[in-house]
Design a protein around this motif. Structure first.
Motif, PDB file in Angstrom:
ATOM      1  N   THR A 228      30.577  32.468  46.717  1.00 38.38           N
ATOM      2  CA  THR A 228      29.921  33.325  45.730  1.00 38.38           C
ATOM      3  C   THR A 228      28.418  33.094  45.789  1.00 38.38           C
ATOM      4  O   THR A 228      27.969  31.960  45.985  1.00 38.38           O
ATOM      5  CB  THR A 228      30.431  33.000  44.309  1.00 38.38           C
ATOM      6  OG1 THR A 228      31.859  32.959  44.314  1.00 38.38           O
ATOM      7  CG2 THR A 228      29.959  34.025  43.302  1.00 38.38           C
ATOM      8  N   THR A 251      33.832  29.844  41.857  1.00 32.77           N
ATOM      9  CA  THR A 251      34.464  29.768  43.178  1.00 32.77           C
ATOM     10  C   THR A 251      35.562  28.721  43.154  1.00 32.77           C
ATOM     11  O   THR A 251      35.393  27.643  42.571  1.00 32.77           O
ATOM     12  CB  THR A 251      33.432  29.380  44.256  1.00 32.77           C
ATOM     13  OG1 THR A 251      32.403  30.367  44.320  1.00 32.77           O
ATOM     14  CG2 THR A 251      34.077  29.252  45.626  1.00 32.77           C
ATOM     15  N   TYR A 252      36.677  29.032  43.809  1.00 31.77           N
ATOM     16  CA  TYR A 252      37.723  28.027  43.992  1.00 31.77           C
ATOM     17  C   TYR A 252      38.609  28.444  45.154  1.00 31.77           C
ATOM     18  O   TYR A 252      38.860  29.639  45.359  1.00 31.77           O
ATOM     19  CB  TYR A 252      38.588  27.848  42.740  1.00 31.77           C
ATOM     20  CG  TYR A 252      39.482  26.638  42.831  1.00 31.77           C
ATOM     21  CD1 TYR A 252      38.956  25.353  42.693  1.00 31.77           C
ATOM     22  CD2 TYR A 252      40.846  26.766  43.104  1.00 31.77           C
ATOM     23  CE1 TYR A 252      39.762  24.234  42.817  1.00 31.77           C
ATOM     24  CE2 TYR A 252      41.666  25.657  43.218  1.00 31.77           C
ATOM     25  CZ  TYR A 252      41.116  24.390  43.074  1.00 31.77           C
ATOM     26  OH  TYR A 252      41.919  23.267  43.210  1.00 31.77           O
ATOM     27  N   VAL A 260      39.394  32.248  45.216  1.00 30.00           N
ATOM     28  CA  VAL A 260      38.888  33.136  44.176  1.00 30.00           C
ATOM     29  C   VAL A 260      37.360  33.137  44.151  1.00 30.00           C
ATOM     30  O   VAL A 260      36.734  32.086  44.302  1.00 30.00           O
ATOM     31  CB  VAL A 260      39.385  32.693  42.779  1.00 30.00           C
ATOM     32  CG1 VAL A 260      38.908  33.666  41.698  1.00 30.00           C
ATOM     33  CG2 VAL A 260      40.896  32.547  42.755  1.00 30.00           C
ATOM     34  N   SER A 261      36.772  34.304  43.945  1.00 28.96           N
ATOM     35  CA  SER A 261      35.340  34.428  43.661  1.00 28.96           C
ATOM     36  C   SER A 261      35.182  35.281  42.411  1.00 28.96           C
ATOM     37  O   SER A 261      35.797  36.337  42.286  1.00 28.96           O
ATOM     38  CB  SER A 261      34.592  35.073  44.828  1.00 28.96           C
ATOM     39  OG  SER A 261      33.229  35.301  44.473  1.00 28.96           O
ATOM     40  N   SER A 262      34.341  34.812  41.485  1.00 24.25           N
ATOM     41  CA  SER A 262      34.191  35.461  40.184  1.00 24.25           C
ATOM     42  C   SER A 262      32.893  36.249  40.082  1.00 24.25           C
ATOM     43  O   SER A 262      31.923  35.981  40.794  1.00 24.25           O
ATOM     44  CB  SER A 262      34.201  34.409  39.072  1.00 24.25           C
ATOM     45  OG  SER A 262      35.340  33.587  39.121  1.00 24.25           O
ATOM     46  N   ALA A 275      38.146  30.660  37.853  1.00 19.47           N
ATOM     47  CA  ALA A 275      38.677  30.614  39.221  1.00 19.47           C
ATOM     48  C   ALA A 275      39.788  29.574  39.353  1.00 19.47           C
ATOM     49  O   ALA A 275      40.843  29.836  39.939  1.00 19.47           O
ATOM     50  CB  ALA A 275      37.543  30.317  40.212  1.00 19.47           C
ATOM     51  N   TYR A 276      39.563  28.391  38.779  1.00 21.42           N
ATOM     52  CA  TYR A 276      40.584  27.343  38.853  1.00 21.42           C
ATOM     53  C   TYR A 276      41.793  27.692  37.991  1.00 21.42           C
ATOM     54  O   TYR A 276      42.935  27.382  38.357  1.00 21.42           O
ATOM     55  CB  TYR A 276      40.018  25.994  38.413  1.00 21.42           C
ATOM     56  CG  TYR A 276      41.067  24.921  38.367  1.00 21.42           C
ATOM     57  CD1 TYR A 276      41.589  24.380  39.541  1.00 21.42           C
ATOM     58  CD2 TYR A 276      41.584  24.475  37.154  1.00 21.42           C
ATOM     59  CE1 TYR A 276      42.581  23.416  39.507  1.00 21.42           C
ATOM     60  CE2 TYR A 276      42.574  23.514  37.106  1.00 21.42           C
ATOM     61  CZ  TYR A 276      43.067  22.983  38.281  1.00 21.42           C
ATOM     62  OH  TYR A 276      44.060  22.031  38.242  1.00 21.42           O
ATOM     63  N   ILE A 313      37.311  39.269  39.094  1.00 23.62           N
ATOM     64  CA  ILE A 313      37.477  38.342  40.230  1.00 23.62           C
ATOM     65  C   ILE A 313      38.051  39.105  41.413  1.00 23.62           C
ATOM     66  O   ILE A 313      38.686  40.156  41.256  1.00 23.62           O
ATOM     67  CB  ILE A 313      38.394  37.144  39.905  1.00 23.62           C
ATOM     68  CG1 ILE A 313      39.818  37.630  39.483  1.00 23.62           C
ATOM     69  CG2 ILE A 313      37.782  36.279  38.823  1.00 23.62           C
ATOM     70  CD1 ILE A 313      40.829  37.675  40.581  1.00 23.62           C
ATOM     71  N   ALA A 315      40.495  37.830  44.756  1.00 24.55           N
ATOM     72  CA  ALA A 315      41.257  36.644  45.161  1.00 24.55           C
ATOM     73  C   ALA A 315      42.260  37.001  46.236  1.00 24.55           C
ATOM     74  O   ALA A 315      42.650  38.165  46.391  1.00 24.55           O
ATOM     75  CB  ALA A 315      41.965  36.032  43.953  1.00 24.55           C
TER      76      ALA A 315
END
Length: 349
Positions: A228, A251-252, A260-262, A275-276, A313, A315
């Motif tokens: 991100t 980010t996770y 995942v990117s938010s 994300a988590y 998000i 993902a």
């Protein structure tokens, strides 16, 4: 009684066989949906609608989203890593003045462009991030070298810029990031502080707290990654840092679940560890990616801050299934799968 016991025994065997068949069938269905590789991107969520978007501007966004995602797609198609695909895809978005990242970053209250970025490796759970930089041309590249070449996860400000210089990253004059459209947005937001009514009618002002770019990818090796990059919030003060460089919020990535990117109002994404949280719902409750994303973005996030938890998000899970979930009028987004099928979207339809 013996006959009754025999009937129950037969029913138990039949039920067990049915359950076993069902489990095997489900396993087959999941396996059949597994993609060799896939990639999904976003260019920010917010008040994006057809009424405020000219056909010419819509074509510009469409072209740039397609250009960006095809860079990552080709890396993945040729056997490259998800990390490389994420980084190079985000580079294209960072270099475009259309998005609130890199070249097109918004302005702080003091009239500066300050950047935040992060990247995460789903295989190792290693991560890198930077915040508050003003001279690094591509902040996602700095996040990558922080992850790969330093013992730390996040660097900030001048220290992050010094590390970038030591790593040989491209350094530019801060004026490189200045764009007329984002400067006008700052002026309008500042003026809106004096005229509260305008906030409800001006899309630029309503979007002042939104805008980020991001990418998530699955490669042929079965590894996930996410990244991100953002210019943050228009008119931000006091060295404000949003969710984009925060691992677990912006980010996770975890090979066991998803990447995942938010994008959205960062303060609330930080509080919700968005994300988590999506990954955790998959890991601990057994939810699918689609179910977890909907629960977090449509149910949990809006309840944070009395309805101010707005955004979305993108993902991708370990099987290559992709989601683009958002609770705003629109989100710039695109996907490509291993069949080369391209999807580009902007509005909430």
């Amino acid at each position: 009684m013996k006959n009754l016991a025999l009937i129950f025994a037969v029913l138990f065997v039949i039920t067990s066989c049915k359950n076993e068949s069902k489990i095997n069938l489900e396993d087959t269905q999941v396996e059949s949906k597994k993609a060799e590789f896939s990639i999904v991107i976003h260019g920010g969520a917010g008040y994006i609608n057809r009424e405020s978007m000219s056909p010419e501007k819509e074509a510009e966004y469409t072209q740039k989203l397609e250009e960006a995602i095809k860079v990552g797609y080709n890396i993945l198609k040729n056997g490259g890593t998800s990390l490389d695909a994420v980084e190079k895809t985000i580079n294209v978005l960072e270099d475009s003045p259309l998005f609130n990242s890199g070249r097109g970053a918004v302005f702080t209250h003091e009239g500066r462009n300050e950047h935040d970025a992060s990247i995460m490796d789903g295989k190792t759970l290693n991560a890198g991030a930077s915040s508050g930089t003003q001279t690094v041309k591509n902040p996602i590249n700095l996040a990558r070298v922080v992850m790969d070449n330093s013992p730390h996860v996040m660097l900030s400000g001048r220290g992050a810029e010094t590390f970038a210089e030591e790593q040989g990253l491209e350094i530019v004059n801060p004026s490189y990031f200045s764009t007329e459209s984002k400067l006008k947005s700052l002026e309008r937001v500042k003026n809106s502080e004096k005229d509260k009514v305008s906030v409800f009618y001006d899309p630029e002002i309503k979007n002042s707290k939104f805008g980020t770019v991001g990418c998530a990818a699955l490669d042929k090796h079965g590894n996930l990654a996410a990244g991100t990059s953002t210019g943050g919030m228009t008119n931000k003060r006091w060295g404000r840092i949003g969710d984009s460089p925060i691992i677990g919020a912006g980010t996770y990535a975890n090979n066991n679940t998803c990447a995942v990117s938010s994008t959205g109002w960062g303060e609330y994404f930080i509080r919700g560890l968005v994300a988590y949280d999506i990954s955790a719902l998959m890991d601990y409750k057994g939810l699918s990616l689609n179910e977890a994303a909907k629960e977090v973005i449509q149910n949990k996030l809006p309840k944070i801050g009395d309805g101010k938890g707005n955004g979305g998000i993108i993902a991708i899970d370990k099987n290559g299934n992709m989601v683009m979930e958002f609770n705003t009028p629109g989100m710039f987004r695109a996907t490509m799968n291993d069949a080369g099928e391209l999807y580009i979207g902007m509005y909430n339809d």
